[in-house]
Design a protein around this motif. Structure first.
Motif, PDB file in Angstrom:
ATOM      1  N   VAL A  36       0.937  -1.019   0.063  1.00 11.51           N
ATOM      2  CA  VAL A  36      -0.026   0.059   0.071  1.00 11.51           C
ATOM      3  C   VAL A  36       0.938   1.374   0.081  1.00 11.51           C
ATOM      4  O   VAL A  36       1.909   1.344   0.752  1.00 11.51           O
ATOM      5  CB  VAL A  36      -0.948   0.008   1.119  1.00 11.51           C
ATOM      6  N   TRP A  37       0.782   2.015  -1.021  1.00 11.73           N
ATOM      7  CA  TRP A  37       1.651   3.452  -1.092  1.00 11.73           C
ATOM      8  C   TRP A  37       0.686   4.526  -0.561  1.00 11.73           C
ATOM      9  O   TRP A  37      -0.411   4.679  -0.794  1.00 11.73           O
ATOM     10  CB  TRP A  37       1.792   3.796  -2.760  1.00 11.73           C
ATOM     11  N   ILE A  38       1.305   5.487   0.260  1.00 13.34           N
ATOM     12  CA  ILE A  38       0.896   6.393   0.972  1.00 13.34           C
ATOM     13  C   ILE A  38       1.583   7.778   0.849  1.00 13.34           C
ATOM     14  O   ILE A  38       2.654   7.686   1.045  1.00 13.34           O
ATOM     15  CB  ILE A  38       0.891   6.078   2.562  1.00 13.34           C
ATOM     16  N   PRO A  39       0.852   8.594   0.256  1.00 12.06           N
ATOM     17  CA  PRO A  39       1.380  10.018   0.449  1.00 12.06           C
ATOM     18  C   PRO A  39       1.396  10.583   1.481  1.00 12.06           C
ATOM     19  O   PRO A  39       0.542  10.445   2.471  1.00 12.06           O
ATOM     20  CB  PRO A  39       0.444  10.610  -0.561  1.00 12.06           C
ATOM     21  N   ASN A  40       2.421  11.336   2.020  1.00 13.80           N
ATOM     22  CA  ASN A  40       2.611  12.000   3.088  1.00 13.80           C
ATOM     23  C   ASN A  40       2.382  13.714   2.961  1.00 13.80           C
ATOM     24  O   ASN A  40       3.491  14.334   2.487  1.00 13.80           O
ATOM     25  CB  ASN A  40       4.048  11.929   4.089  1.00 13.80           C
ATOM     26  N   PHE A  41       1.419  14.176   2.999  1.00 11.13           N
ATOM     27  CA  PHE A  41       1.091  15.738   2.706  1.00 11.13           C
ATOM     28  C   PHE A  41       1.919  16.528   3.627  1.00 11.13           C
ATOM     29  O   PHE A  41       1.832  16.180   4.723  1.00 11.13           O
ATOM     30  CB  PHE A  41      -0.547  16.064   2.590  1.00 11.13           C
ATOM     31  N   GLY A  42       2.166  17.838   3.350  1.00 12.93           N
ATOM     32  CA  GLY A  42       2.856  18.613   4.128  1.00 12.93           C
ATOM     33  C   GLY A  42       4.250  18.768   3.808  1.00 12.93           C
ATOM     34  O   GLY A  42       4.683  18.337   2.900  1.00 12.93           O
ATOM     35  N   VAL A  43       4.934  19.050   4.889  1.00 13.68           N
ATOM     36  CA  VAL A  43       6.538  19.073   4.834  1.00 13.68           C
ATOM     37  C   VAL A  43       7.248  17.885   4.875  1.00 13.68           C
ATOM     38  O   VAL A  43       8.334  17.939   4.903  1.00 13.68           O
ATOM     39  CB  VAL A  43       6.797  20.143   6.015  1.00 13.68           C
ATOM     40  N   ALA A  44       6.599  16.658   4.947  1.00 14.11           N
ATOM     41  CA  ALA A  44       7.517  15.375   5.151  1.00 14.11           C
ATOM     42  C   ALA A  44       8.248  14.966   4.101  1.00 14.11           C
ATOM     43  O   ALA A  44       9.358  14.449   4.024  1.00 14.11           O
ATOM     44  CB  ALA A  44       6.432  14.087   5.504  1.00 14.11           C
ATOM     45  N   VAL A  84       0.297   7.081  -6.800  1.00 18.08           N
ATOM     46  CA  VAL A  84      -0.444   5.839  -7.473  1.00 18.08           C
ATOM     47  C   VAL A  84       0.060   4.848  -8.115  1.00 18.08           C
ATOM     48  O   VAL A  84       1.090   5.277  -9.017  1.00 18.08           O
ATOM     49  CB  VAL A  84      -1.671   6.504  -8.441  1.00 18.08           C
ATOM     50  N   PRO A  85       0.285   3.582  -7.768  1.00 20.44           N
ATOM     51  CA  PRO A  85       0.870   2.482  -8.583  1.00 20.44           C
ATOM     52  C   PRO A  85       0.444   2.490 -10.008  1.00 20.44           C
ATOM     53  O   PRO A  85      -0.808   2.539 -10.100  1.00 20.44           O
ATOM     54  CB  PRO A  85       0.529   1.276  -7.710  1.00 20.44           C
ATOM     55  N   ALA A  86       1.332   2.374 -10.638  1.00 21.83           N
ATOM     56  CA  ALA A  86       1.110   2.000 -12.164  1.00 21.83           C
ATOM     57  C   ALA A  86       1.265   0.434 -12.429  1.00 21.83           C
ATOM     58  O   ALA A  86       1.957  -0.215 -11.616  1.00 21.83           O
ATOM     59  CB  ALA A  86       2.141   2.969 -13.243  1.00 21.83           C
ATOM     60  N   PRO A  87       0.544   0.088 -13.773  1.00 23.18           N
ATOM     61  CA  PRO A  87       0.952  -1.171 -14.005  1.00 23.18           C
ATOM     62  C   PRO A  87       2.203  -1.857 -14.272  1.00 23.18           C
ATOM     63  O   PRO A  87       2.545  -2.973 -14.007  1.00 23.18           O
ATOM     64  CB  PRO A  87       0.134  -1.275 -15.605  1.00 23.18           C
ATOM     65  N   ASP A  88       3.293  -0.918 -14.602  1.00 23.53           N
ATOM     66  CA  ASP A  88       4.637  -1.511 -14.709  1.00 23.53           C
ATOM     67  C   ASP A  88       5.371  -1.412 -13.270  1.00 23.53           C
ATOM     68  O   ASP A  88       6.570  -1.809 -13.443  1.00 23.53           O
ATOM     69  CB  ASP A  88       5.377  -0.484 -15.768  1.00 23.53           C
ATOM     70  N   LEU A  93       3.484  10.160  -8.315  1.00 23.69           N
ATOM     71  CA  LEU A  93       3.104  11.068  -7.185  1.00 23.69           C
ATOM     72  C   LEU A  93       2.752  12.578  -7.615  1.00 23.69           C
ATOM     73  O   LEU A  93       3.478  12.843  -8.648  1.00 23.69           O
ATOM     74  CB  LEU A  93       3.789  10.959  -6.101  1.00 23.69           C
ATOM     75  N   THR A  94       1.784  13.178  -6.889  1.00 20.35           N
ATOM     76  CA  THR A  94       1.838  14.621  -7.257  1.00 20.35           C
ATOM     77  C   THR A  94       2.328  15.422  -6.278  1.00 20.35           C
ATOM     78  O   THR A  94       2.270  14.953  -5.048  1.00 20.35           O
ATOM     79  CB  THR A  94       0.206  15.028  -7.351  1.00 20.35           C
ATOM     80  N   GLU A  95       2.934  16.552  -6.449  1.00 18.67           N
ATOM     81  CA  GLU A  95       3.627  17.522  -5.372  1.00 18.67           C
ATOM     82  C   GLU A  95       2.759  18.695  -5.528  1.00 18.67           C
ATOM     83  O   GLU A  95       3.020  19.668  -6.389  1.00 18.67           O
ATOM     84  CB  GLU A  95       4.989  17.647  -5.721  1.00 18.67           C
TER      85      GLU A  95
END
Length: 163
Positions: free
Chosen positions: A13-21, A51-55, A60-62
């Motif tokens: 499971v991939w988790i974005p860390n929003f903010g200054v992390a 978001v994981p891709a098929p490959d 990720l977005t910043e």
């Protein structure tokens, strides 16, 4: 602040860390192990989407820096791609910001925010659609295409077309 996790094809499971992390994290639900992957961005990246891709890569977005990035699963290196800001609006959210990310069937990376954008991973070029209304959740139409009239409202009433 972690949120909006997305599973990959291997069960992580991939988790974005929003903010200054300035990192994304990979959770192994079987063991509880967390591995962090920092982005190279200097300053607040405000990672909003991972978001994981098929490959096997993870995109990720910043939001804080108007970038998208790709984690290479083999090297575990993150490469960032900077989109242009509106002239005179550099560093401001209304001048450009990436929010939620989706990958279409052709492998293009779509990002909502200001503006809706499509990134071609082969050419490393963005196509920005400033004529769209700001929206936060890009979604495919029934054929899996993004940017169609079914999924994107256009200010002029025209279509931005399918990728």
């Amino acid at each position: 602040m972690p949120f909006s996790a997305a599973p990959d094809k291997n069960g992580y499971v991939w988790i974005p860390n929003f903010g200054v992390a300035n990192k994304i994290s990979r959770l192994d639900p079987k063991t509880g192990e967390m591995v962090d992957f920092p982005v190279p961005n200097i300053g607040t990246a405000a990672i909003h989407s991972a978001v994981p891709a098929p490959d096997g890569s993870v995109w990720l977005t910043e939001q804080g820096s108007n970038k998208i990035a790709r984690l290479d699963p083999t090297t575990q290196k993150i490469t960032e791609y900077q989109d242009a800001y509106l002239p005179g609006q550099e560093g401001l959210m209304r001048g450009g910001s990436k929010h939620t990310l989706r990958i279409d069937q052709a492998g293009n990376v779509w990002s909502s925010g200001d503006p809706l954008s499509r990134f071609d991973p082969e050419s490393h070029k963005f196509q920005d659609f400033w004529e769209t209304f700001r929206h936060l959740q890009p979604a495919p139409d029934q054929d899996g295409n993004f940017g169609s009239p079914c999924t994107t409202r256009i200010k002029s009433g025209k279509s931005i077309g399918k990728p």
